[in-house]
Design an enzyme around this catalytic site. Sequence first.
Site, short mmCIF file in Angstrom:
data_model
loop_
_atom_site.label_atom_id
_atom_site.label_comp_id
_atom_site.label_asym_id
_atom_site.label_seq_id
_atom_site.Cartn_x
_atom_site.Cartn_y
_atom_site.Cartn_z
CG HIS A 60 -1.61 5.73 -2.87
ND1 HIS A 60 -0.97 6.03 -4.05
CD2 HIS A 60 -0.92 4.70 -2.32
CE1 HIS A 60 0.06 5.22 -4.20
NE2 HIS A 60 0.10 4.39 -3.16
CD GLU A 62 -3.10 10.83 -4.11
OE1 GLU A 62 -2.92 10.06 -3.13
OE2 GLU A 62 -2.18 11.18 -4.87
CB CYS A 90 1.04 7.40 -8.12
SG CYS A 90 -0.40 6.44 -7.59
CB CYS A 93 -3.87 8.48 -7.29
SG CYS A 93 -3.48 7.51 -5.80
#
Length: 165
Positions: A60, A62, A90, A93
């Site tokens: 991701h 992040e 999420c 993260c």
Amino acid sequence: MDEPIIDLQSDHYFMGEALRQAAKAYAAEEVPVGAVVVRGGRIIARASNQVELLKDATAHAEMLVLTAAQQLVGDWRLTDCTLYVTKEPCPMCAGAIVHTRLERVVFGAGDPKGGAAGGAMNLLQFPTLNHQCAISGGVRLEECRSLLLSFFAEQREKNKANKPS
């Protein structure tokens, strides 16, 4: 101790940089999420989602930007940094954000189904964890949301076109 002054114009600017990263993800047929880490008023790391490219569910924006920022800083702690991300983080993260001890998280589009910065839950300010982050949501909301909605609409059309009748 005086609270720091939050410059909302800077939030607008730095979210624009995260949106540029999200556009790169979109062009690569990744979920269009982009992120930047800011320290001392300067961007020190940038990333976009690379889940499909890397075949890695943890890639991701992040996660990638936190790794890049930690390498630049030379420490796993990012206590004096702010993360700008186009979509609410999420749970995975958010866990990484808490562990890196980011000072603040600024996001664009909220995620009421899976967001962990106040959408479905709030891990960033969970009282029993060792750190809590300041959170600002809804920065450049319409631009962030529009990118996500367009991407998923295109994906549905592609899936519909590829389905046997």
